[in-house]
Design a protein around this motif. Structure first.
Motif, PDB file in Angstrom:
ATOM      1  N   HIS A 596       0.824  -1.207   0.000  1.00 23.71           N
ATOM      2  CA  HIS A 596       0.000   0.000   0.000  1.00 23.71           C
ATOM      3  C   HIS A 596       0.861   1.261   0.000  1.00 23.71           C
ATOM      4  O   HIS A 596       0.460   2.303  -0.527  1.00 23.71           O
ATOM      5  N   ASP A 597       2.075   1.170   0.541  1.00 26.33           N
ATOM      6  CA  ASP A 597       2.896   2.368   0.727  1.00 26.33           C
ATOM      7  C   ASP A 597       4.064   2.476  -0.247  1.00 26.33           C
ATOM      8  O   ASP A 597       4.500   3.590  -0.560  1.00 26.33           O
ATOM      9  N   PHE A 598       4.602   1.350  -0.724  1.00 26.03           N
ATOM     10  CA  PHE A 598       5.799   1.402  -1.569  1.00 26.03           C
ATOM     11  C   PHE A 598       5.716   0.359  -2.676  1.00 26.03           C
ATOM     12  O   PHE A 598       5.014  -0.649  -2.556  1.00 26.03           O
ATOM     13  N   CYS A 599       6.468   0.634  -3.760  1.00 26.05           N
ATOM     14  CA  CYS A 599       6.753  -0.357  -4.799  1.00 26.05           C
ATOM     15  C   CYS A 599       8.265  -0.512  -4.879  1.00 26.05           C
ATOM     16  O   CYS A 599       9.005   0.493  -4.897  1.00 26.05           O
ATOM     17  N   ALA A 600       8.734  -1.765  -4.923  1.00 23.14           N
ATOM     18  CA  ALA A 600      10.169  -2.040  -5.020  1.00 23.14           C
ATOM     19  C   ALA A 600      10.438  -2.856  -6.276  1.00 23.14           C
ATOM     20  O   ALA A 600       9.647  -3.729  -6.651  1.00 23.14           O
ATOM     21  N   LEU A 601      11.557  -2.564  -6.923  1.00 17.43           N
ATOM     22  CA  LEU A 601      11.940  -3.277  -8.144  1.00 17.43           C
ATOM     23  C   LEU A 601      13.452  -3.343  -8.206  1.00 17.43           C
ATOM     24  O   LEU A 601      14.140  -2.335  -8.008  1.00 17.43           O
ATOM     25  N   ALA A 602      13.975  -4.527  -8.484  1.00 21.33           N
ATOM     26  CA  ALA A 602      15.424  -4.711  -8.627  1.00 21.33           C
ATOM     27  C   ALA A 602      15.779  -4.748 -10.108  1.00 21.33           C
ATOM     28  O   ALA A 602      15.185  -5.525 -10.869  1.00 21.33           O
ATOM     29  N   ALA A 615       7.647   5.555  -3.387  1.00 20.58           N
ATOM     30  CA  ALA A 615       6.568   5.747  -2.413  1.00 20.58           C
ATOM     31  C   ALA A 615       5.231   5.862  -3.131  1.00 20.58           C
ATOM     32  O   ALA A 615       5.111   6.536  -4.155  1.00 20.58           O
ATOM     33  N   ARG A 616       4.199   5.210  -2.557  1.00 16.44           N
ATOM     34  CA  ARG A 616       2.868   5.226  -3.154  1.00 16.44           C
ATOM     35  C   ARG A 616       1.860   6.025  -2.334  1.00 16.44           C
ATOM     36  O   ARG A 616       0.869   6.503  -2.876  1.00 16.44           O
ATOM     37  N   SER A 617       2.072   6.161  -1.050  1.00 12.70           N
ATOM     38  CA  SER A 617       1.086   6.829  -0.208  1.00 12.70           C
ATOM     39  C   SER A 617       1.747   7.928   0.606  1.00 12.70           C
ATOM     40  O   SER A 617       2.978   8.020   0.687  1.00 12.70           O
ATOM     41  N   HIS A 618       0.898   8.763   1.226  1.00  6.51           N
ATOM     42  CA  HIS A 618       1.380   9.839   2.078  1.00  6.51           C
ATOM     43  C   HIS A 618       1.139   9.518   3.551  1.00  6.51           C
ATOM     44  O   HIS A 618       1.204  10.415   4.401  1.00  6.51           O
ATOM     45  N   ARG A 619       0.847   8.277   3.851  1.00  8.06           N
ATOM     46  CA  ARG A 619       0.579   7.916   5.251  1.00  8.06           C
ATOM     47  C   ARG A 619       1.816   8.156   6.115  1.00  8.06           C
ATOM     48  O   ARG A 619       2.949   8.009   5.657  1.00  8.06           O
ATOM     49  N   ARG A 620       1.582   8.556   7.329  1.00  3.03           N
ATOM     50  CA  ARG A 620       2.686   8.714   8.275  1.00  3.03           C
ATOM     51  C   ARG A 620       3.149   7.324   8.710  1.00  3.03           C
ATOM     52  O   ARG A 620       2.387   6.549   9.306  1.00  3.03           O
TER      53      ARG A 620
END
Length: 689
Positions: A596-602, A615-620
């Protein structure tokens, strides 16, 4: 060496003058390459130094041509610097400090209907709540909120979402901030609530009103795509053209048909010239007492100026009218109308009033096309080929047809680097398709359209409208068929400005000199082409807002991370990467891991592994957890400021950094990073912290 240069210049008295226009343009270009007042003053000081040193370098009586060349180029370069500096100071408007939603109240200065996008573009001389000074503001109003009383001259009030004119999204992308600065526009925005009209227009009909009336009249007789293009030819309004048709016209090499320029102006002026000359020639009393070519030339010039005003006085139109008027004057005086000197005069006239147009594709393509034709017809082989001789009409027609094709090829080659630099794509079959499209438009469409408009008041315009519509349908069919052919479009990634400058310098040398010495211009062209072809697309592209990211090298499609709509930004990502395929969402890519908050790719590139975290969201979030995720990543991207615990191994491209650099591209092979701040400089229209 000095004696060789002096002899070279002395042998070419008629080829030296156009280089003064090049010097003028070089001064304008140099002004934009440096950032502030002291650098601009330094440019003027360098020009003054060249003037002072010219008599020492080339002594009088020994190297007069060289001395005059140095002094002339220095003076013209200084004039170019002074011209654009003065216009920037006179018309430039400080952009809005930041994005905001505010009440605006002001008078409508201009209105443009964008039917294809379903909106209206209004230019307001307005006061913005909270701002001290009034400013020019450009706002978009959806068709649902449009009203007949939103006319030029009306005073309105509305709540608008405003933002300063946007800098380039990526290095090499279009710079809206630069264009807006020289238009005096301080903010762009949109209105999504009903507009209150404080005072109605109450103005007499304007040219914009005449354009609107012509547009409505044309659309009542011609609908669909043909009607949209007919409106463009009649009034210069391109808002009704569908995106698919515009793309097909561009990829088929027909973009010049949608920009009112030399082709259209020549057709109008030539038609009026021919009608006046032949019509008055049928009246013996006038033919025996009046110099008909002079009268016809004057009528043609007036028709060209009127057509220019009616279609919005865009730079290509102004250039075409200026050149056509000079050609008519040359014909009336018995001079050679096809010369680089006349083209140079027209270029200086345009740059004098619109120096900023030098950096636009419109200026470069319009003058480049004409320069290619003049240079081609000035070569000895072409002159021999086109020389008059005793032959049949069929053979003469064949020679002209061959030259039409050769001329089209010359124009396509001349405009190829311009299209690739500005749009990162260009059509390859335009020369062949234009052999059909240009005669069709000039000999059928435009005369039919003019005849229809003239005969309509008498009720006799029906057949002319039918001919116009069928001819435009044929042009569109050719455009779509050409654009759909395999290999019709070539794409290249964004290229450094110095490589493009090297290419232009070689092209100017090739075009402006004669004889074998002009072939020296091929050397910089070949060098620039080799650099260009060797350029790889960047591995990662990050838009200036941090919300859009492109990743190349994962297949034929561009893998993108895009929050929100972002269709325009995705197109910019594709163009900068030099790709013409589709886009693939990062969230759906097999190698990506998204929460919900991040996408990771190698990424495994160039013998190394690079971990990308977006980063995908602005949540604290827990700062310790964010710090751990960042520490395991090489590159972290976010459209907001991340906690101070975030320290990736290479680059943290969050909102804090992007506010200072703008959009950026990253090459993982050597770690090279290009930013908008680096490539666009620190000019008054671009504010970097």
């Amino acid at each position: 060496m000095q004696r060789t240069i002096e002899q070279f210049l002395g042998d070419r008295p008629f080829e030296r003058a156009p280089w003064l226009a090049v010097g003028y343009g070089a001064g304008i270009g140099a002004w934009a390459m440096v950032d502030g007042a002291w650098q601009w003053a330094a440019l003027l000081a360098l020009c003054a130094a060249a003037l002072a040193l010219a008599p020492l370098v080339a002594r009088e009586g020994r190297a007069d041509h060289l001395r005059m060349a140095i002094m002339g180029l220095a003076l013209m370069a200084a004039a170019g610097v002074a011209t654009i500096w003065m216009k920037s100071a006179l018309v430039g408007a400080a952009p809005l400090p930041a994005r905001e939603t505010a009440m605006i109240a002001g008078r409508i200065v201009d209105r443009q209907d964008d039917d294809a996008a379903g909106r209206v573009r209004l230019l307001l001389a307005a006061r913005i709540a909270g701002q001290e000074r009034p400013a020019l503001v450009q706002v978009m109003v959806p068709d649902q909120l449009d009203r007949p009383d939103l006319a030029i001259g009306a005073t309105i009030m509305a709540r608008a979402r405003l933002s300063p004119p946007a800098p380039p999204m990526l290095p090499g992308a279009h710079d809206f901030a630069f264009v807006s600065w020289f238009q005096g526009v301080a903010a762009n925005g949109s209105i999504s609530a009903p507009v209150t009209v404080l005072t109605p227009s109450g103005q007499v009909p304007t040219l914009r009103g005449v354009q609107g009336a012509i547009k409505a009249h044309v659309l009542t007789h011609l609908g669909g795509s043909a009607g949209a293009i007919a409106v463009t030819l009649a009034s210069g309004d391109r808002g009704a053209i569908a995106r698919s048709d515009a793309d097909a016209m561009r990829d088929a090499g027909f973009a010049h048909l949608l920009s009112i320029s030399g082709l259209h102006v020549s057709a109008v002026i030539a038609g009026v010239y021919f009608l006046v000359l032949r019509g008055l020639g049928l009246i013996p009393w006038i033919a025996l007492r009046v110099r008909l070519p002079l009268v016809a030339a004057l009528a043609g010039a007036l028709a060209g100026v009127g057509y220019c005003l009616l279609t919005g006085s865009q730079v290509p139109t102004v250039r075409a009218v200026a050149g056509a008027v000079l050609v008519l004057g040359a014909l009336a005086l018995g001079r050679d109308p096809l010369s680089m000197r006349l083209l140079a005069v027209a270029a200086v006239m345009v740059m004098l009033f619109w120096p900023e147009s030098l950096f636009g594709a419109s200026f470069q393509m319009s003058f480049g096309a004409v320069m290619a034709i003049v240079a081609l017809y000035g070569t000895a082989p072409v002159r021999r080929f086109m020389a008059r001789r005793d032959e049949s009409r069929l053979v003469r027609f064949g020679r002209h047809l061959v030259m039409l094709l050769v001329g089209g090829l010359a124009i396509e080659l001349a405009l190829l680097p311009v299209a690739l630099f500005h749009f990162h794509r260009a059509g390859l079959y335009g020369a062949f398709a234009n052999v059909l499209a240009i005669p069709l438009v000039t000999m059928v469409t435009m005369p039919g359209l003019a005849l229809a408009l003239v005969l309509d008041p008498l009720g006799w315009g029906g057949p002319a409208w039918w001919v116009t519509g069928r001819s435009l349908d044929a042009v569109l069919w050719i455009a779509h068929a050409t654009a759909a052919m395999p290999g019709a479009v070539t794409t290249l990634p964004s290229m450094a400005g110095w490589v493009y400058t090297l290419w232009i310098a070689g092209a100017l040398w090739l075009a402006l000199w004669s004889g074998r010495v002009r072939l020296w211009g091929l050397a910089p062209i070949v060098i620039a082409m080799l650099f260009w072809l060797a350029t790889r697309p960047p591995d990662i592209l990050i838009a200036g807002d941090g919300r859009h990211v492109g990743i190349t090298g994962l297949g034929p499609d561009l893998v993108v991370f895009s929050q929100g709509q972002g269709s325009y930004v995705r197109e910019i990502l594709l163009e900068t990467a030099g790709m013409s395929g589709a886009t693939h969402a990062l969230e759906d890519w097999p190698g990506a891991r998204c929460s919900h908050d991040f996408c990771a790719l190698a990424l495994n590139r160039h013998g190394r592994r690079t971990v990308l975290l977006i980063a995908r969201s602005h949540r604290r979030l827990n700062e310790e957890a964010v710090g751990l995720a960042c520490a395991q990543s090489d590159l972290v991207i976010a459209d907001h400021a991340l906690p101070s615990t975030c320290h990736p191994r290479q680059i943290l491209a969050d909102a804090t950094l992007l506010a200072r650099t703008g959009g950026m591209t990253i090459d993982l092979a050597d770690g090279a990073v290009r930013t908008v701040a680096e490539t666009s400089g620190r000019h008054p229209w671009l504010h970097w912290p």
